[in-house]
Design a protein around this motif. Structure first.
Motif, mmCIF file in Angstrom:
data_model
loop_
_atom_site.group_PDB
_atom_site.id
_atom_site.type_symbol
_atom_site.label_atom_id
_atom_site.label_comp_id
_atom_site.label_asym_id
_atom_site.label_seq_id
_atom_site.Cartn_x
_atom_site.Cartn_y
_atom_site.Cartn_z
ATOM 1 N N ASP A 1 4.610 -31.131 12.695
ATOM 2 C CA ASP A 1 4.627 -30.058 13.688
ATOM 3 C C ASP A 1 3.229 -29.548 14.016
ATOM 4 O OD1 ASP A 1 7.366 -30.238 13.695
ATOM 5 O OD2 ASP A 1 7.621 -28.703 12.127
ATOM 6 N N ASP A 2 2.183 -30.270 13.626
ATOM 7 C CA ASP A 2 0.821 -29.827 13.912
ATOM 8 C C ASP A 2 0.573 -29.848 15.418
ATOM 9 O OD1 ASP A 2 0.483 -29.598 11.238
ATOM 10 O OD2 ASP A 2 -0.537 -31.534 10.995
ATOM 11 N N VAL A 3 -0.129 -28.845 15.891
ATOM 12 C CA VAL A 3 -0.437 -28.720 17.314
ATOM 13 C C VAL A 3 -1.853 -29.220 17.553
ATOM 14 C CG1 VAL A 3 -0.638 -27.147 19.266
ATOM 15 C CG2 VAL A 3 1.122 -26.771 17.530
ATOM 16 N N ALA A 4 -1.987 -30.187 18.461
ATOM 17 C CA ALA A 4 -3.301 -30.748 18.763
ATOM 18 C C ALA A 4 -3.958 -29.941 19.879
ATOM 19 C CB ALA A 4 -3.170 -32.206 19.185
ATOM 20 N N THR A 5 -5.246 -29.797 19.801
ATOM 21 C CA THR A 5 -5.988 -29.080 20.832
ATOM 22 C C THR A 5 -6.290 -30.005 22.006
ATOM 23 O OG1 THR A 5 -8.078 -29.630 19.737
ATOM 24 C CG2 THR A 5 -7.020 -27.540 19.152
ATOM 25 N N GLU A 6 -6.431 -29.406 23.160
ATOM 26 C CA GLU A 6 -6.731 -30.179 24.363
ATOM 27 C C GLU A 6 -8.231 -30.443 24.436
ATOM 28 O OE1 GLU A 6 -5.343 -27.676 27.402
ATOM 29 O OE2 GLU A 6 -3.217 -27.847 26.876
ATOM 30 N N GLU A 7 -8.582 -31.677 24.807
ATOM 31 C CA GLU A 7 -9.989 -32.072 24.936
ATOM 32 C C GLU A 7 -10.250 -32.440 26.383
ATOM 33 O OE1 GLU A 7 -11.695 -34.479 21.641
ATOM 34 O OE2 GLU A 7 -9.588 -34.740 21.070
ATOM 35 N N LEU A 8 -11.301 -31.839 26.948
ATOM 36 C CA LEU A 8 -11.661 -32.092 28.340
ATOM 37 C C LEU A 8 -12.397 -33.418 28.452
ATOM 38 C CD1 LEU A 8 -11.942 -31.109 31.293
ATOM 39 C CD2 LEU A 8 -14.104 -30.030 30.602
ATOM 40 N N LEU A 9 -11.891 -34.288 29.336
ATOM 41 C CA LEU A 9 -12.578 -35.556 29.610
ATOM 42 C C LEU A 9 -13.614 -35.367 30.708
ATOM 43 C CD1 LEU A 9 -9.533 -37.992 29.517
ATOM 44 C CD2 LEU A 9 -11.177 -37.543 27.704
ATOM 45 N N ALA A 10 -13.197 -34.806 31.826
ATOM 46 C CA ALA A 10 -14.113 -34.575 32.940
ATOM 47 C C ALA A 10 -13.449 -33.606 33.897
ATOM 48 C CB ALA A 10 -14.468 -35.875 33.645
ATOM 49 N N THR B 1 -9.704 -29.927 43.713
ATOM 50 C CA THR B 1 -10.444 -30.703 42.717
ATOM 51 C C THR B 1 -9.527 -30.938 41.524
ATOM 52 O OG1 THR B 1 -11.348 -28.725 41.653
ATOM 53 C CG2 THR B 1 -12.671 -29.730 43.411
ATOM 54 N N VAL B 2 -9.930 -31.846 40.619
ATOM 55 C CA VAL B 2 -9.094 -32.223 39.494
ATOM 56 C C VAL B 2 -9.891 -32.130 38.204
ATOM 57 C CG1 VAL B 2 -9.631 -34.677 39.588
ATOM 58 C CG2 VAL B 2 -7.425 -33.937 38.657
ATOM 59 N N SER B 3 -9.184 -31.838 37.097
ATOM 60 C CA SER B 3 -9.737 -31.877 35.739
ATOM 61 C C SER B 3 -8.799 -32.712 34.887
ATOM 62 C CB SER B 3 -9.874 -30.464 35.155
ATOM 63 O OG SER B 3 -10.731 -29.671 35.935
ATOM 64 N N TRP B 4 -9.365 -33.619 34.081
ATOM 65 C CA TRP B 4 -8.583 -34.528 33.246
ATOM 66 C C TRP B 4 -8.684 -34.084 31.786
ATOM 67 C CZ3 TRP B 4 -5.456 -38.199 35.309
ATOM 68 C CH2 TRP B 4 -5.680 -38.575 36.629
ATOM 69 N N TYR B 5 -7.515 -34.087 31.084
ATOM 70 C CA TYR B 5 -7.464 -33.649 29.701
ATOM 71 C C TYR B 5 -6.735 -34.688 28.854
ATOM 72 C CZ TYR B 5 -8.910 -28.993 31.191
ATOM 73 O OH TYR B 5 -9.616 -27.942 31.697
ATOM 74 N N TYR B 6 -7.088 -34.698 27.554
ATOM 75 C CA TYR B 6 -6.466 -35.606 26.583
ATOM 76 C C TYR B 6 -5.992 -34.784 25.400
ATOM 77 C CZ TYR B 6 -6.289 -38.764 22.550
ATOM 78 O OH TYR B 6 -5.907 -39.431 21.421
ATOM 79 N N ARG B 7 -4.790 -35.147 24.857
ATOM 80 C CA ARG B 7 -4.248 -34.463 23.699
ATOM 81 C C ARG B 7 -3.739 -35.518 22.717
ATOM 82 N NH1 ARG B 7 -1.155 -30.472 25.932
ATOM 83 N NH2 ARG B 7 0.568 -31.927 26.258
ATOM 84 N N GLY C 1 -2.408 -41.346 23.151
ATOM 85 C CA GLY C 1 -2.080 -39.920 23.175
ATOM 86 C C GLY C 1 -1.569 -39.504 24.533
ATOM 87 N N ASP C 2 -1.530 -38.188 24.784
ATOM 88 C CA ASP C 2 -1.043 -37.627 26.041
ATOM 89 C C ASP C 2 -2.209 -37.323 26.958
ATOM 90 O OD1 ASP C 2 1.560 -37.758 25.231
ATOM 91 O OD2 ASP C 2 1.608 -35.704 24.431
ATOM 92 N N TYR C 3 -2.023 -37.647 28.250
ATOM 93 C CA TYR C 3 -2.994 -37.349 29.291
ATOM 94 C C TYR C 3 -2.323 -36.492 30.349
ATOM 95 C CZ TYR C 3 -5.980 -40.983 27.297
ATOM 96 O OH TYR C 3 -6.768 -41.728 26.464
ATOM 97 N N PHE C 4 -3.046 -35.484 30.860
ATOM 98 C CA PHE C 4 -2.539 -34.680 31.968
ATOM 99 C C PHE C 4 -3.713 -34.213 32.813
ATOM 100 C CE2 PHE C 4 -3.247 -31.779 28.468
ATOM 101 C CZ PHE C 4 -3.857 -30.684 29.055
ATOM 102 N N CYS C 5 -3.395 -33.875 34.067
ATOM 103 C CA CYS C 5 -4.435 -33.444 35.008
ATOM 104 C C CYS C 5 -4.121 -32.034 35.488
ATOM 105 C CB CYS C 5 -4.545 -34.405 36.188
ATOM 106 S SG CYS C 5 -3.041 -34.515 37.194
ATOM 107 N N VAL C 6 -5.173 -31.303 35.846
ATOM 108 C CA VAL C 6 -5.075 -29.947 36.383
ATOM 109 C C VAL C 6 -5.763 -29.944 37.739
ATOM 110 C CG1 VAL C 6 -5.639 -27.518 36.066
ATOM 111 C CG2 VAL C 6 -5.052 -28.921 34.081
#
Length: 863
Positions: free
Chosen positions: A440-449, A428-434, A495-500
């Protein structure tokens, strides 16, 4: 019952005591005067004369006969309170038998009560003997946990008095003795603290036998029963007052008992095994029991080390007849006399947790049955089952990237290099947006689905509404490819998108458990944009006009970097005289949205509903007109323009806002100036009268004809001495002669009338208490211009006048006083009439006098 005097008290005799023991004779005094601390003197007599023993206040009180014993401390006084002492005699002898008198020196104002009291003390010989079984003073017993044992002691008394024995078995744990079980001097059994339940179940008993023996029987011995045991015997006698008194006490140590504890342990500590392997655990029972016994073993499983047996899961059990419960993947075998092996085949991740065994020892009884003597539970052993993780990689690429706002974006998440996977593995997959942050601020990851094991889509908080509307689409293109598509990409999507990708394993119970997560490298979605610019210019078409004419202005809009814009326009006015609805001084008049729909905003003048017009002349030009302008319309007028660009799904989104330069409307007039004042001939009135208030208008400057002036008059009241409350509208009279009144709670009434062109009168009929307060009027002048148009002038508020309402005390109390006097007179006359008639006719009684003879001695009743 009312008498009071000193009372000296000693116990009621005779007091029977045993030779060689310590004796304490109490003495107290009550109902005395003087100081709170009282003194006491003790004397002794064998036959007639008393010998002085000791005193609390006179050191020379002691006779020569007792000076040595008092000096050694064998005889002393022990004070227990200010009004009580005890005479203590250590090692009392037969010579001390006799009468003891306690005396108190007088501290009273008058001599009342008794000042001394006597008690008889009788000394008897020691006839109590206590011994262990078979003349052995002490013995040692070594037992196993769950065994039974018995202890005996002998106690007998040859006292000449009628005494009773109190027998108590005690155990020494640490440095103190604790009571186990007692047979009291009244013949009752009394268990010690903590032994009540075992006494009721029969595990602890006290039996009497021949030759004055007392036997303690203990069944089901535990480790707490280990220690030294003794038999404590006390001798009791009933006193003259019926109470029991302990005269002596003896003890003897019987045995020292040691209990060998039975322990249950698992031979291994923490265990780690791999999924699909076997788990091997051994439960060992540690005991030195040499007789015949059988063990009962039960294995438990729990997810927490703190769970109790009731919360844990029973895996397998073997009873004391070696019968094992049925199980497919779990077996239990008897390795040797005290070891039991648990074997779990084909372990799963769900088998991770805590394992512990419970063992019970059973021994045979004389009748052939088995009896459980001890039960123990081992400490839990932690077992960790490591899952077989599949080996794979995750690659994320963008098949479509946006170059402008509202372009589509498509991302593909692909599973590659899959190795060592079985048929019961699914992905299965999970999609995230950052979001990109500056510096140098670090952004938190937000779950899309994300997807669960059955590929059900679970939405995150970000973009939930857009996903539900179909603007963001998640799909599975193939067995190893997952897709994310944004139909219309906006600036907030950059922004940045990545999948898990998660691997799920099927367990024996057909449930799915996530075993591994692999995260892809992020893909950056970004396109260059230029800032939006918007310029708004307002132009007044007519440079000069007077009141009553039409005001006209245009707004021209120009924009840059906005794709096919549309504009919405709002006309605002900043007036020098604003109402309460516009606290910031700006009034919204009329608006035109991007779809050319006109809407009146805060324009509330019902007589001029069609007096303002806003229209679109060209795509970037708008015209505003105001017909029949009035002096109250003076102010600064602006155009507020919002640029809109087309968004996804045919929706419009706001791009940028712009504000035009102000256009001023200023009327140069030389009309009259109005002043308003409130007057009353009698501002203080009584209740029920009529209050007259005049609102007088005066003019200055250019004179006007009465027909060219008209006024709206409103009357207000503030119900307080100070102007610290909200004003209340009483009534109003507009320029057309229409009167409006507010709702009133009292019985008073109002009337408003015009008595002259510049004077208006308010009358309050039948004034009441709540009609008091500060009253004033507010006048709105209307002036007709030379063109025949009526112009509204600013409101004018008069200075308030205070109206006071008083009560007429004489008129208020006149009729109640007359009625009360009349009723009191009538009731008084009626009471006199009733009393006279009753005494005249109803209560009359004739008394006949008894005839007396004329003799020298008169009858007794004359005395």
């Amino acid at each position: 019952a009312f008498c009071r005097g000193r009372i000296v008290r000693v116990p009621k005799g005779p007091l029977i005591r045993v030779v060689g023991t310590e004796v304490a004779i109490p003495c107290s005094v009550s109902d005395y005067d003087g100081p709170s601390e009282q003194n006491f003197d003790w004397e002794f007599s064998r036959e007639t004369d008393f010998v002085r023993i000791v005193s609390t206040w006179d050191s020379t009180f002691t006779s020569e006969e007792y000076q040595k014993r008092v000096g050694r401390g064998d005889i002393k006084l022990r004070r227990s309170s200010n009004d009580a002492v005890e005479l203590v005699i250590r090692n009392i002898q037969p010579a001390d038998q006799g009468r003891y008198k306690c005396s108190t020196p007088s501290t009273d104002a008058t001599v009342q009560g008794n000042y001394d009291a006597e008690v008889q003390v009788k000394v008897i010989s020691d006839g109590l003997s206590v011994s262990g079984s078979k003349a052995r003073s002490s013995t040692s017993l070594r037992l196993s946990e769950g065994d039974s044992f018995k202890l005996r002691c002998s106690a007998i008394t040859t006292s000449p008095e009628h005494t009773h024995l109190h027998v108590t078995w005690q155990i020494k744990s640490g440095s103190s003795w604790r009571d186990i079980l007692s047979l009291t001097h009244e013949g009752k059994f009394q268990p010690g603290p903590g032994y009540e339940e075992r006494y009721r179940s029969g595990d602890i008993r006290l039996d009497t036998g021949a030759n004055d023996t007392y036997r303690l029987s203990v069944s089901q011995a535990s480790s707490a029963d280990g220690g030294a045991y003794r038999c404590l015997v006390s001798e009791w006698v009933r006193g003259a007052d019926g109470s029991w008194q302990k005269i002596q006490e003896k003890s003897v140590e019987i045995a020292a008992v040691s209990i060998q504890r039975t322990d249950v342990v698992i031979s291994t500590s923490n265990v780690s095994v791999t999924e699909r392997d076997s788990l091997d655990l051994t439960c060992n029972i540690t005991t030195d029991r040499s007789g015949i016994f059988q063990a009962e073993v039960m294995w438990y499983f729990s997810t927490s080390p703190d769970d109790t047996l009731s919360d844990a899961q029973l895996l397998l059990s073997m009873d004391h007849d070696s019968v094992v419960s049925d199980s497919t993947l779990i077996s239990l075998s008897h390795v040797d006399r005290n070891s039991y092996r648990l074997l779990v085949r084909d372990v799963d991740v769900e088998d991770s947790g805590y394992y512990f065994c419970e063992a019970a020892i059973w021994v045979p009884l004389h009748n052939g049955s088995w009896h459980k003597v001890v039960e123990r539970t081992s400490a839990p052993v932690s077992v960790v089952v490591t899952a077989l993780e599949p080996d794979y990689d995750v690659f994320l690429n963008a098949s479509k990237t946006p170059k402008f706002s509202d372009d589509p974006t498509e991302l593909n998440c692909r599973i590659t290099n899959v190795q060592d996977t079985e048929a019961n593995i699914r992905f299965t997959v999970s999609w995230y947006y950052r979001q990109h942050l500056p510096g140098d601020d670090v952004a938190t990851e937000e779950l899309l689905a994300s997807m669960d094991a059955d590929w059900t889509l679970l939405l995150g908080d970000r973009g939930r509404e857009r996903i539900q509307n179909g603007e963001i689409i998640f799909s599975k293109k193939s067995a190893d490819t997952f897709s994310l598509r944004i139909q219309w990409t906006s600036e907030s999507d950059r922004g940045d998108y990545f999948c898990v990708v998660s691997a799920w394993s099927r367990h024996r119970n057909n449930s799915w458990v996530r075993s591994k997560d692999v995260t892809s490298a992020p893909v950056n979605i970004f396109w260059a944009t230029q800032d939006y610019t918007l310029t708004v210019e307002a132009v007044k078409l007519k440079p000069f006009f007077v009141a009553g004419h039409t005001f006209e202005m245009t707004c021209k809009v120009s924009s840059k970097n906005i794709k096919t814009p549309r504009y919405s326009v709002l006309i605002t006015a900043e007036k020098p005289f604003t109402d309460q609805s516009s606290p910031n001084g700006t009034t919204r008049i009329i608006s035109l949205n991007q779809d050319s729909v006109v809407r009146l905003e805060d324009w509330t003048d019902q007589t001029r509903v069609d007096g303002v017009v806003l229209e679109k002349v060209q795509e970037n030009e708008f015209r505003y007109r105001m017909y029949q302008t009035q002096i109250s319309d003076a102010g600064l007028y602006r155009c507020v323009v919002t640029a809109w660009s087309p968004g996804g799904g045919g929706m419009w989104r706001e791009a940028v806002n712009g504000l035009s330069n102000p256009i001023q409307i200023d009327f140069q007039t030389s009309g009259p100036v109005f002043n308003v004042s409130v007057h009353s001939d009698s501002p203080t009135i009584y209740q029920g009268e009529v209050a007259d208030l005049l609102c007088i208008i005066t003019t200055e400057g250019m004179p006007l004809e009465p027909d060219d002036m008209s006024f709206d008059v409103s009357w207000f009241a503030v119900r307080s001495f100070a102007l610290d409350r909200e004003p209340v509208l009483l009534a109003s009279l507009d320029r057309r002669g229409i009167v409006a009144q507010s709702r009133r709670n009292g019985s008073s009434d109002l009337s408003v009338e015009r008595i002259s062109p510049l004077e208006f009168r308010l009358r309050v009929h039948g004034c009441e208490d709540h009609d008091f307060g500060n009253h004033y009027c507010v006048v709105t002048p209307w002036v007709r211009s030379a063109t025949g148009v009526w112009q509204r002038e600013p409101d004018i508020k008069a200075k308030p006048i205070f109206l006071s309402v008083k009560m007429d005390v004489l008129n208020a109390f006149k009729y109640p006083l007359l009625i009360g006097i009349g009723l009191a007179t009538v009731i008084g006359l009626l009471s006199c009439l009733i009393g006279y008639c009753s005494s005249r006719w109803c209560c009359k009684k004739e008394v006949q006098e008894t005839r007396r003879e004329r003799r020298r001695l008169m009858s007794m009743e004359m005395d």
